[in-house]
Scaffold this active site. Structure first.
Site, mmCIF file in Angstrom:
data_model
loop_
_atom_site.group_PDB
_atom_site.id
_atom_site.type_symbol
_atom_site.label_atom_id
_atom_site.label_comp_id
_atom_site.label_asym_id
_atom_site.label_seq_id
_atom_site.Cartn_x
_atom_site.Cartn_y
_atom_site.Cartn_z
ATOM 1 C CD GLU A 59 -1.865 -2.379 1.186
ATOM 2 O OE1 GLU A 59 -2.742 -3.198 0.882
ATOM 3 O OE2 GLU A 59 -0.724 -2.714 1.610
ATOM 4 C CG HIS A 128 -9.932 -8.348 6.019
ATOM 5 N ND1 HIS A 128 -9.217 -9.130 6.881
ATOM 6 C CD2 HIS A 128 -9.338 -8.476 4.807
ATOM 7 C CE1 HIS A 128 -8.229 -9.719 6.223
ATOM 8 N NE2 HIS A 128 -8.281 -9.341 4.974
#
Length: 323
Positions: A59, A128
């Site tokens: 990321e 998540h």
């Protein structure tokens, strides 16, 4: 035409790619796999690998590449698989994208759009499923949007791409399969204003993102008890449309805020503080917050449901402030 939230985002991406050659999409599995949640399915075949770019699992790396591309004149759309994973790029977002205009004396802008899935409701467990909107709404230099409806999923992306500064769009995971009629873009508010999803006179329920359907369902149940609740969808979390919140509270004199984030130092806390500071004498009852339990999101279905804001919890909060 009835469409799903997922299809609305995909159509917004397709429209942006067609309208502006500088636009490209990058992120993990956005190409051949079609996106973790199937949002970008078919776009690689239509636009090719130069504009639909699969990235490594880094990321910090691909958000940084998006910042560089934006500085270079492109209009990148960076997809982060879930909000939890965006923390791996927080240095890039906070210390680079959000600060470069200020630190360059206005010489540099970062016209970058970051899309990320947020929230719980799909049994994806703690790594998540968290709602981290408050993290980003805290940061000067960013615009933060929350698309709670099919219409907003379809229409928020293009104006976000016109912003000369970085924009983050949160897409609730639980809403990807939801369906609705797709309104004409001209009929949908821009990306600056909150929207009244249901007018009412007895109490204001402020919500955003995945809690908007919860608030609307609670308002429907409250109507059976002759309580007319107004539901206000914030839509933009930074800058916050405080005028819309204060205007609604001035009419209803009561406020309940529904927030899928945790209660401490969250969006609900900010809305409550704003009303306490600027509309204290309009209130006929204390502000109530209905937030996610102060725990990591559990995996087990029953525990996940118990942790999240629910229709009964919203109804109970409203009945308390009305009483």
């Amino acid at each position: 035409m009835v469409t799903t939230y997922r299809e609305a985002v995909r159509e917004a991406l397709r429209e942006a790619l067609i309208r502006d050659d500088r636009v490209f999409l990058m992120g993990e599995d956005v190409g051949a796999y079609g996106g973790c949640f199937g949002v970008s399915r078919g776009l690689l075949e239509e636009f090719g690998p130069e504009r639909i770019r699969d990235t490594p699992l880094s990321e910090a790396g691909f958000v940084g590449a998006g910042i560089g591309a934006a500085l270079g004149g492109m209009r990148p759309i960076v997809e982060v698989m879930t909000a939890n994973f965006s923390l791996l790029a927080l240095d890039q977002i906070l210390n680079n994208a959000a600060t470069l205009r200020h630190m360059s004396g206005g010489q540099l802008g970062v016209p970058l759009v970051i899309r990320m899935a947020t929230g719980a409701g799909r049994q994806l467990a703690a790594q998540h499923s968290h709602s981290l909107e408050a993290f980003y709404a805290h940061i000067p230099g960013l615009r933060v949007l929350s698309a709670a409806t099919v219409e907003d999923a379809r229409t928020m992306l293009w104006p976000a791409l016109q912003d000369p500064d970085p924009v983050i769009i949160f897409e609730p995971i639980a809403l990807y399969n939801s369906e609705s009629d797709a309104a004409e873009p001209s009929a949908v508010p821009g990306i600056d204003a909150a929207a009244v999803r249901k007018p009412g006179v007895d109490v204001t329920i402020v919500a955003y993102g995945g809690t908007v359907p919860t608030a609307l369902a609670a308002a429907e149940r409250l109507a059976d008890a002759h309580i007319d609740a107004e539901v206000l969808d914030l839509r933009t979390l930074r800058p916050l449309d405080t005028a819309a919140v204060l205007d609604s509270v001035a009419r209803t004199h009561r406020l309940v805020v529904v927030d899928e984030g945790w209660p401490r130092v969250g969006i609900a806390a900010e809305v409550a503080a704003c009303v306490a500071e600027h509309a204290y004498f309009d209130l006929d009852a204390p502000v109530r917050r209905v937030c996610t339990a102060d725990v990591p999101i559990p995996y087990a279905r029953q525990l996940e449901e118990a942790a999240l804001p629910s229709v009964p919890a919203v109804v109970a909060a409203v009945e308390e402030v009305v009483a």
